[in-house]
Scaffold this motif. Structure first.
Motif, PDB file in Angstrom:
ATOM      1  N   THR A 196       0.839  -1.208   0.000  1.00 19.78           N
ATOM      2  CA  THR A 196       0.000   0.000   0.000  1.00 19.78           C
ATOM      3  C   THR A 196       0.868   1.249   0.000  1.00 19.78           C
ATOM      4  O   THR A 196       0.645   2.182  -0.786  1.00 19.78           O
ATOM      5  N   VAL A 197       1.859   1.258   0.885  1.00 16.49           N
ATOM      6  CA  VAL A 197       2.740   2.422   0.983  1.00 16.49           C
ATOM      7  C   VAL A 197       3.475   2.656  -0.327  1.00 16.49           C
ATOM      8  O   VAL A 197       3.574   3.786  -0.811  1.00 16.49           O
ATOM      9  N   ALA A 198       3.979   1.580  -0.918  1.00 15.53           N
ATOM     10  CA  ALA A 198       4.729   1.728  -2.164  1.00 15.53           C
ATOM     11  C   ALA A 198       3.828   2.262  -3.272  1.00 15.53           C
ATOM     12  O   ALA A 198       4.226   3.126  -4.057  1.00 15.53           O
ATOM     13  N   THR A 199       2.615   1.754  -3.309  1.00  7.30           N
ATOM     14  CA  THR A 199       1.668   2.222  -4.327  1.00  7.30           C
ATOM     15  C   THR A 199       1.325   3.684  -4.125  1.00  7.30           C
ATOM     16  O   THR A 199       1.314   4.479  -5.076  1.00  7.30           O
ATOM     17  N   ALA A 200       1.080   4.037  -2.870  1.00 12.32           N
ATOM     18  CA  ALA A 200       0.716   5.419  -2.557  1.00 12.32           C
ATOM     19  C   ALA A 200       1.849   6.375  -2.900  1.00 12.32           C
ATOM     20  O   ALA A 200       1.638   7.422  -3.525  1.00 12.32           O
ATOM     21  N   LEU A 201       3.059   6.005  -2.498  1.00 10.61           N
ATOM     22  CA  LEU A 201       4.188   6.886  -2.776  1.00 10.61           C
ATOM     23  C   LEU A 201       4.423   7.019  -4.278  1.00 10.61           C
ATOM     24  O   LEU A 201       4.744   8.087  -4.782  1.00 10.61           O
ATOM     25  N   SER A 202       4.232   5.925  -5.001  1.00 13.78           N
ATOM     26  CA  SER A 202       4.383   5.991  -6.453  1.00 13.78           C
ATOM     27  C   SER A 202       3.395   6.978  -7.044  1.00 13.78           C
ATOM     28  O   SER A 202       3.725   7.734  -7.952  1.00 13.78           O
ATOM     29  N   ALA A 203       2.184   6.946  -6.540  1.00  9.84           N
ATOM     30  CA  ALA A 203       1.154   7.853  -7.044  1.00  9.84           C
ATOM     31  C   ALA A 203       1.545   9.308  -6.762  1.00  9.84           C
ATOM     32  O   ALA A 203       1.404  10.189  -7.622  1.00  9.84           O
ATOM     33  N   VAL A 204       2.059   9.548  -5.574  1.00  6.07           N
ATOM     34  CA  VAL A 204       2.496  10.894  -5.214  1.00  6.07           C
ATOM     35  C   VAL A 204       3.649  11.338  -6.110  1.00  6.07           C
ATOM     36  O   VAL A 204       3.659  12.455  -6.630  1.00  6.07           O
ATOM     37  N   PHE A 237      13.088  -2.249 -13.289  1.00  9.16           N
ATOM     38  CA  PHE A 237      12.572  -0.995 -12.722  1.00  9.16           C
ATOM     39  C   PHE A 237      11.308  -0.531 -13.432  1.00  9.16           C
ATOM     40  O   PHE A 237      10.335  -0.116 -12.806  1.00  9.16           O
ATOM     41  N   GLU A 238      11.327  -0.599 -14.756  1.00  7.90           N
ATOM     42  CA  GLU A 238      10.177  -0.129 -15.521  1.00  7.90           C
ATOM     43  C   GLU A 238       8.948  -0.991 -15.256  1.00  7.90           C
ATOM     44  O   GLU A 238       7.841  -0.485 -15.098  1.00  7.90           O
ATOM     45  N   ALA A 239       9.165  -2.294 -15.235  1.00  7.47           N
ATOM     46  CA  ALA A 239       8.033  -3.203 -14.991  1.00  7.47           C
ATOM     47  C   ALA A 239       7.460  -2.960 -13.596  1.00  7.47           C
ATOM     48  O   ALA A 239       6.239  -2.960 -13.399  1.00  7.47           O
ATOM     49  N   MET A 240       8.350  -2.763 -12.630  1.00 13.83           N
ATOM     50  CA  MET A 240       7.911  -2.535 -11.257  1.00 13.83           C
ATOM     51  C   MET A 240       7.145  -1.222 -11.156  1.00 13.83           C
ATOM     52  O   MET A 240       6.122  -1.107 -10.488  1.00 13.83           O
ATOM     53  N   ARG A 241       7.633  -0.224 -11.851  1.00 18.53           N
ATOM     54  CA  ARG A 241       6.975   1.080 -11.846  1.00 18.53           C
ATOM     55  C   ARG A 241       5.570   0.939 -12.394  1.00 18.53           C
ATOM     56  O   ARG A 241       4.609   1.497 -11.858  1.00 18.53           O
ATOM     57  N   GLY A 288       7.883  -1.046  10.351  1.00 15.46           N
ATOM     58  CA  GLY A 288       8.940  -1.596   9.508  1.00 15.46           C
ATOM     59  C   GLY A 288       8.484  -1.736   8.064  1.00 15.46           C
ATOM     60  O   GLY A 288       9.201  -1.381   7.126  1.00 15.46           O
ATOM     61  N   ALA A 289       7.281  -2.246   7.890  1.00 16.29           N
ATOM     62  CA  ALA A 289       6.761  -2.422   6.541  1.00 16.29           C
ATOM     63  C   ALA A 289       6.572  -1.065   5.860  1.00 16.29           C
ATOM     64  O   ALA A 289       6.767  -0.924   4.657  1.00 16.29           O
ATOM     65  N   LEU A 290       6.200  -0.091   6.643  1.00 17.38           N
ATOM     66  CA  LEU A 290       6.030   1.263   6.112  1.00 17.38           C
ATOM     67  C   LEU A 290       7.347   1.781   5.544  1.00 17.38           C
ATOM     68  O   LEU A 290       7.425   2.260   4.401  1.00 17.38           O
ATOM     69  N   VAL A 291       8.377   1.663   6.353  1.00 17.74           N
ATOM     70  CA  VAL A 291       9.711   2.122   5.918  1.00 17.74           C
ATOM     71  C   VAL A 291      10.155   1.351   4.680  1.00 17.74           C
ATOM     72  O   VAL A 291      10.669   1.916   3.714  1.00 17.74           O
ATOM     73  N   PHE A 292       9.912   0.042   4.716  1.00 22.07           N
ATOM     74  CA  PHE A 292      10.292  -0.794   3.579  1.00 22.07           C
ATOM     75  C   PHE A 292       9.562  -0.348   2.317  1.00 22.07           C
ATOM     76  O   PHE A 292      10.154  -0.236   1.233  1.00 22.07           O
ATOM     77  N   GLY A 293       8.269  -0.077   2.452  1.00 24.79           N
ATOM     78  CA  GLY A 293       7.475   0.341   1.296  1.00 24.79           C
ATOM     79  C   GLY A 293       8.004   1.612   0.664  1.00 24.79           C
ATOM     80  O   GLY A 293       8.010   1.758  -0.566  1.00 24.79           O
ATOM     81  N   LEU A 294       8.482   2.531   1.503  1.00 21.60           N
ATOM     82  CA  LEU A 294       9.047   3.776   0.979  1.00 21.60           C
ATOM     83  C   LEU A 294      10.269   3.475   0.120  1.00 21.60           C
ATOM     84  O   LEU A 294      10.424   3.977  -0.995  1.00 21.60           O
TER      85      LEU A 294
END
Lengths: 184, 144, 65
Positions: free
Chosen positions: A169-177, B26-30, B85-91
């Motif tokens: 969720t965080v990754a998706t949200a940040l990508s959108a931002v 990277f592109e696919a992930m994006r 932790g998951a939050l930081v990881f997601g960033l």
């Protein structure tokens, strides 16, 4: 130009097979951040460790008849696990050599990255910073996309479901931002 | 076969499959994170589905690995540090389009700039160990 | 009451010879696990080194050669 990937269905089955076979052969659940962590720990030989345990047992409990007998120590493969990581690197290399992958450059992860961060320095900086977040976050959460996302979810671990939900969720949200900010 | 070689071999297989699937791209992930293509969603779903079945079968079939160790069904309980932790990881994931594993694969594929990611991961791990004990006292990750 | 964390305890994974460890297990894991340093640390969230024994001593490998 689009690099050629194998079908996600095939890739999914293969990835799962690797993970399950890994567990069946070595006894370990696949988890990259755990492996990084293991690799950073001090490497110790098993004989030395066993000798230390004998000494400590003697010191704490005194002579324990029959305690030193028993099955011989098979080498624990804690030290061996770290070899998985250079393996992954070689795996990437193998694919590069075998496949028609084109357009891969050393200095960027892709054209949209170069568009976003035109200078090499910026890319290195952002990737390093991201790496710190990844490493710190993974250790904090007890796993990363392979540890939680693959092994954890596939074995029904509640902590993994939550971790995956949060980081996705965080990754998706940040990508959108980031998208919004870049005006694309 | 000696354990280090076994682990190395599995690493090669895993790295190759990740590279082949596009998970390290990277592109696919994006595109996945922006919901533009379902490709990597399908990958994730199929992988976990098949692995779930595979692990169930493995559990029924044997409790010792071929190398002789008991199979370690790592427990990953939810704890206080899980969500932050998951939050930081997601960033980190959104910014780099990578995770610790795919960064290694990227280096192998020739995208040497990913060495910065790997370096960061190591620093992040070490930093967490240092900081946790002193400041947070959060539960350590699973006893691996 | 047996220690609830015995099953996942990393100390067991260091050795596949159970004979010596059995002594520690009887005393701590199956006995007074509240005194186990590993248990105490896991409860307060401290880092637990793999080589930490239940009595708080750290296993210092003895060079064999």
């Amino acid at each position: 130009m689009e690099p050629a990937f194998i079908s996600p269905w095939l890739a999914g089955v293969l990835t799962a097979l690797v993970a399950v076979t890994y567990a069946g052969v070595t006894g370990w659940m696949l988890g990259v951040s755990g492996l990084f962590d293991a690799a950073l720990r001090r490497r110790v030989s098993n004989e030395d460790l066993l000798a230390a345990l004998e000494a400590a047992t003697l010191a704490q409990f005194g002579e324990q008849p029959g305690a030193a007998e028993g099955p011989a120590t098979a080498p624990s493969d804690r030290n061996a696990r770290r070899w998985f990581l250079p393996g992954m690197l070689l795996g990437g290399l193998a694919w590069r050599l075998l496949s028609p992958a084109t357009g891969l450059e050393w200095g960027t992860l892709g054209p949209s990255m170069s568009l976003w961060l035109p200078s090499l320095g910026a890319r290195v900086g952002v990737l390093f910073g991201s790496g710190v977040l990844l490493g710190f976050g993974a250790r904090m959460a007890g796993g990363c996309t392979s540890g939680h996302g693959l092994s954890g979810v596939a074995t029904g671990q509640r902590g993994s479901f939550v971790s995956v939900a949060v980081f996705w969720t965080v990754a998706t949200a940040l990508s959108a931002v980031m998208n919004r900010v870049a005006g694309r | 076969m000696r354990p280090p070689l076994v682990h190395l071999a599995f690493g090669v297989l895993f790295g190759a499959v990740l590279a082949a699937s596009g998970a390290a791209d990277f592109e696919a992930m994006r595109r996945m994170l922006r919901f533009e293509r379902a490709h990597l969603f399908v990958l994730a779903a199929v992988t976990t589905g098949v692995a779930a079945v595979g692990f169930l079968l493995l559990r029924r079939w044997r409790n010792r690995s071929l190398l002789g160790q008991p199979i370690k069904w790592t427990k990953r309980p939810l704890h206080r540090a899980s969500i932050p932790g998951a939050l930081v990881f997601g960033l980190g994931w959104a910014l780099s389009g990578s995770c610790p594993g795919t960064a290694l694969v990227q280096v192998g594929m020739g995208q040497l700039v990913a060495l910065a990611t790997v370096a960061g991961v190591i620093v992040g791990l070490v930093l967490y160990r240092a900081v946790n004990e002193r400041l947070f006292g959060l539960p350590s990750s699973s006893c691996e | 009451m047996a220690c609830p964390k015995a099953e996942g305890c990393a100390l067991y994974e260091l050795f596949t010879s159970r004979a010596l460890l059995g002594v520690w297990k009887t005393y701590y894991c199956l006995g007074q696990h509240e005194n186990c340093e590993r248990f105490k640390r896991s409860e307060t969230g401290q880092e637990i080194d793999d080589t930490l024994l239940p009595n708080g001593q750290s296993l210092q490998p003895v060079k064999q050669r």
